[in-house]
Design an enzyme around this catalytic site. Structure first.
Site, short mmCIF file in Angstrom:
data_model
loop_
_atom_site.label_atom_id
_atom_site.label_comp_id
_atom_site.label_asym_id
_atom_site.label_seq_id
_atom_site.Cartn_x
_atom_site.Cartn_y
_atom_site.Cartn_z
N HIS A 1 0.81 -1.20 0.00
CA HIS A 1 0.00 0.00 0.00
C HIS A 1 0.85 1.26 0.00
O HIS A 1 0.55 2.24 -0.69
CB HIS A 1 -0.89 -0.04 1.24
N CYS B 1 -9.03 -1.72 -11.48
CA CYS B 1 -8.39 -0.59 -10.80
C CYS B 1 -7.09 -1.00 -10.10
O CYS B 1 -6.50 -0.23 -9.36
CB CYS B 1 -9.33 0.06 -9.80
C1 PEP Z 1 -6.46 -4.16 -5.58
O1 PEP Z 1 -6.43 -5.03 -4.71
O2 PEP Z 1 -6.11 -4.34 -6.77
C2 PEP Z 1 -6.92 -2.80 -5.24
C3 PEP Z 1 -7.12 -1.91 -6.17
O3 PEP Z 1 -7.07 -2.53 -3.93
P1 PEP Z 1 -5.85 -2.21 -2.93
O4 PEP Z 1 -4.59 -2.14 -3.71
O5 PEP Z 1 -6.20 -0.92 -2.25
O6 PEP Z 1 -5.91 -3.39 -2.00
#
Ligand code: PEP
Ligand code: MG
Length: 764
Positions: A367, A680
């Site tokens: 993250h 995404c």
């Molecule tokens: C993902 O898991 O691809 C996503 C967009 O969510 P995050 O990266 O915030 O877990």
């Protein structure tokens, strides 16, 4: 393995961990092993990459003068044989073996039995550990397993110690200003030249760097003050415990106080300060030294005192840090380094001043990296061998395209990277023309490029770079910036900003996705297996008060704008969605009544992150309005690979054939059920994979603002027909690396080399 051997093993590992240099670690190893195994000789040879030789680095039993002087070319001698085969060699009459090499400097001809074990680290032979005996006899299986276990345990320690001491241990031991390079994983792309500033957790002895004292007498005074303060602290503890502990149970406090006597620990610490180290570094060194001594003791009671000693060290350190006047300010070329840097710690800093980030832990899809990418900060993670403590204020180059870090780079390299920085600026300028273009392929297919947001800067950059909407608003990011859960009104104001900047365009707001690597500083979730634990919707359904406050705030924020979409993270089962829909409906009705206004009902979607969802698209289609693929997590769960673990980062790839096939089927299914689907995760922002996604039928890609222009340029240059042909070709390949190379080759031969981030390979 017997308990005794296990004990010995544990003790050796403990001692190695406490040692201060590679040479000391190796000496401890050979001494302890020869004693534990009762062998005549124990030696360690390390592989010198530059000269392609195994160098004798430590020995107990051979002549001491041979250390550093005896070496074998790769593939020669029995040591070379162990390295070549990458397996154990156990011989009862070594001199008779055809590969036996004789070195008079070692006095080796006396030894008949030979057991050599390779020291492997990340599939590479780092060295060979050898034990030898005069009498001719095969070593037992128990001896083999003892050494194998030891080498496996210690390979990482050797790798790290080698890096901490000096990567070039064969030539210039402890030369702090030597040029070294380190490899990690490319996180957020970019290049930076600057000086390291260590972000270390407070009162953590292992993290304290060595630093030259600016003013020795000032450091001595600081130490005196810290000692006085710790004495008071311990005295106060002792007083407090008068009634609850017996006198003999409180002896620890008097032991501590004695250790703080001027001629005990303080005098040792002062000696090191007088040699030029700052007080915090000197405390660390002295405590380390004592910990090593204690760990070697046979007596269990004394060995257990190691923890107390460290506790005392931490107290002194904390006192010093409280009055640390030298707390470094960030300047514009500061390169932040640390073991692990949390998202919360990062966003608290003046981010405009951070030139780059380098961490020894973490992987490219953590993250923190996602946030760093959004902020445009070049980031390299998982540099496991980074000698953090020795890098304070040291000059670095960070090449976040290739995941490389150069320490004390030579002038020629600095010049080359400065040129590349200039080229980068030029590319950025060229890309500017794409800010106002639409993403339409040469054969007329339009793709919607959305932005992923969290911070306000993402919104600003997204708008500037022509995003057609927000595909993922990570609502946990504002939660991370606070010291408590934000209230409903506070949230409403934050969400309103996001929605109003994209008025008339869709904004997909994801409900709180905390857990795993997204901890809130005020609500830590400690779990053994957090990626599979209490996260996303699992958490919010258990806390309907938090979920509802968020939904109500989102609904209120959307009044008059009508562009709100709500996305549920980490969905595993239909029942979770049913429950969430019930709460959403209830809140929607309630907010309208309270506000006396009609609110357009937001479209509700789920993230496709957990593989179970892939097999129930039909059922989910009956409940929700849209799907959004969270490929970062989907890859983690499909490939069973922790997205944050640098050891397995080579397994994590969005070019894995299974991932591509799963996504292709998913898009088709969603089209069959007439449900919009977007993506995404980070793969949507990589031009190489974006082309494949577009070919599969994803017509909405949501990405970090830092990737929008690259992806748009790519789409403007590759026709849908070509993209589909490419997809057909790569789907026939069975290997992620081959697929990636195939795509890179296509880009490089079709005028898109600049869009391939790792294309600027620099040979040094
Ligand atoms: C993902 O898991 O691809 C996503 C967009 O969510 P995050 O990266 O915030 O877990
Ligand atoms: Mg996710």
């Amino acid at each position: 393995m017997s308990n005794m051997q296990l004990d010995t093993l544990r003790r050796i590992v403990q001692e190695i961990n406490a040692s201060v240099s590679l040479h000391e670690s190796l000496d401890i190893m050979v001494n302890q092993v020869s004693e534990a195994m009762q062998v005549d000789v124990c030696s360690i040879y390390l592989f010198d990459e530059r000269n392609q030789r195994y160098v004798l680095m430590a020995t107990k039993g051979l002549k001491a003068e041979a250390v550093g002087n005896v070496s074998l070319p790769l593939g020669e001698g029995l040591v070379g044989l162990v390295g070549q085969r990458e397996e154990i060699v156990n011989l009862h009459n070594a001199p008779q073996h055809e590969r036996f090499a004789y070195f008079p400097e070692t006095g080796e001809e006396l030894y008949n039995s030979f057991l050599g074990v390779p020291v492997m680290y990340r599939r590479k032979v780092m060295g060979v550990m050898v034990v030898q005996n005069q009498h001719s006899q095969d070593f037992s299986e128990a001896a083999e397993s003892f050494l194998v276990t030891l080498c496996a345990q210690l390979s990482g320690v050797i790798a790290h110690a080698q890096a901490v001491g000096n990567i070039d241990v064969f030539r210039k031991p402890n030369n702090a200003s030597a040029y070294k390079t380190f490899q990690g994983a490319a996180g957020a792309g970019g290049i930076a030249l600057g000086r390291a500033i260590i972000l270390y957790p407070p009162a953590d002895l292992t993290a304290v760097p060595d630093r030259e004292a600016d003013d020795i007498s000032e450091e001595l005074t600081l130490l005196d003050q810290a000692i006085i303060s710790v004495r008071h602290e311990i005295q106060a503890l002792d007083d407090k415990m008068q009634d609850s502990l017996m006198a003999d149970e409180r002896t620890l406090f008097s032991v501590f106080l004695r250790m703080l006597d001027e001629n005990a620990l303080p005098s040792e610490i002062k000696e090191i300060i007088r040699e030029g180290n700052w007080a915090q570094g000197a405390v660390k060194r002295v405590i380390d030294r004592h910990v090593t001594l204690f760990a070697q003791m046979e007596d269990d009671y004394l060995r257990e005192r190691v923890a107390d000693l460290k506790d005392l060290g931490r107290r002194i350190l904390a006192a010093l840090q409280r009055s640390d006047p030298s707390h470094k300010e960030l300047s514009s070329d500061s390169i932040l380094i640390g073991e692990e840097i949390s998202t919360a710690a990062l966003v608290e800093l003046p981010v405009s001043k951070i030139a780059a980030i380098v961490t020894s832990e973490g992987a490219a899809n953590s993250h923190m990296v996602i946030v760093a990418r959004a902020l445009g900060i070049p980031t390299v993670v998982g540099v496991t061998e980074l000698p953090i403590n020795t890098l304070d204020d040291v000059e670095l180059i960070v090449d976040a395209y290739q995941g490389r870090v150069f320490v004390n780079p030579p002038r020629r390299l600095r010049q080359r990277y400065k040129e590349i920085q200039k080229e980068e600026e030029q590319i950025a300028k060229d890309l500017k023309q794409y800010e106002s273009r639409d993403a339409i392929t040469p054969d007329g297919v339009a793709v919607r490029l959305f932005v992923n947001t969290g911070l306000m800067i993402d919104v600003v950059r997204g708008v500037q770079r022509g995003a057609k909407g927000v595909g993922l608003y990570r609502s946990e990011i504002p939660f991370m910036l606070r010291e408590r859960f934000p209230g409903e009104e506070e949230q409403r104001a934050i969400y309103r900003q996001q929605l109003s900047h994209f008025a008339n365009k869709p904004v997909v707001m994801r409900t709180l996705d905390i857990g795993a690597d997204k901890d809130l500083p005020y609500f830590e979730i400690e779990e053994e297996n957090s990626a599979l634990g209490w996260r996303g919707i699992r958490f919010t359904l258990d806390h309907p008060e938090i979920f509802s406050a968020q939904i109500r705030a989102m609904l209120k924020a959307s009044i008059g704008l009508n562009n709100l979409h709500i996305l549920l993270p980490m969905v595993t089962s239909v029942s979770e969605v049913e429950e969430a829909l019930y709460l959403l409906e209830r809140d929607w009705i309630a907010v309208q009544e309270e506000e006396e206004v009609k609110i357009t009902k937001p479209k509700i979607g789920i993230m496709v992150e957990v593989p179970s969802v892939l097999l129930q698209i039909e059922e989910f289609s009956e409940l929700v309005d849209f799907f959004s693929v969270g490929s970062n997590d989907l890859i983690q769960y499909l490939l069973a690979v922790d997205r944050n673990n640098p050891r397995v980062s080579s397994v994590y790839s969005h070019f894995h054939p299974s991932i591509l096939r799963v996504l292709q089927r998913l898009v088709k299914q969603c089209h069959d059920y007439d449900k919009p689907i977007s993506i995404c995760g980070e793969m949507a922002g990589d031009p190489l994979s974006a082309v494949l996604l577009m070919a599969m039928g994803f017509n909405t890609l949501s990405m970090s603002s830092s990737n929008i222009l690259r992806v748009r340029k790519t789409i403007c240059h590759i026709s849908m027909q070509d993209a589909q042909q490419l997809l057909d070709q790569v789907l026939k390949l069975n290997n992620p690396l081959m697929i990636k190379s195939w795509m890179e080759y296509y880009f490089k031969t079709h005028g898109l080399a600049d869009m391939v981030k790792s294309s600027r390979l620099i040979n040094v």
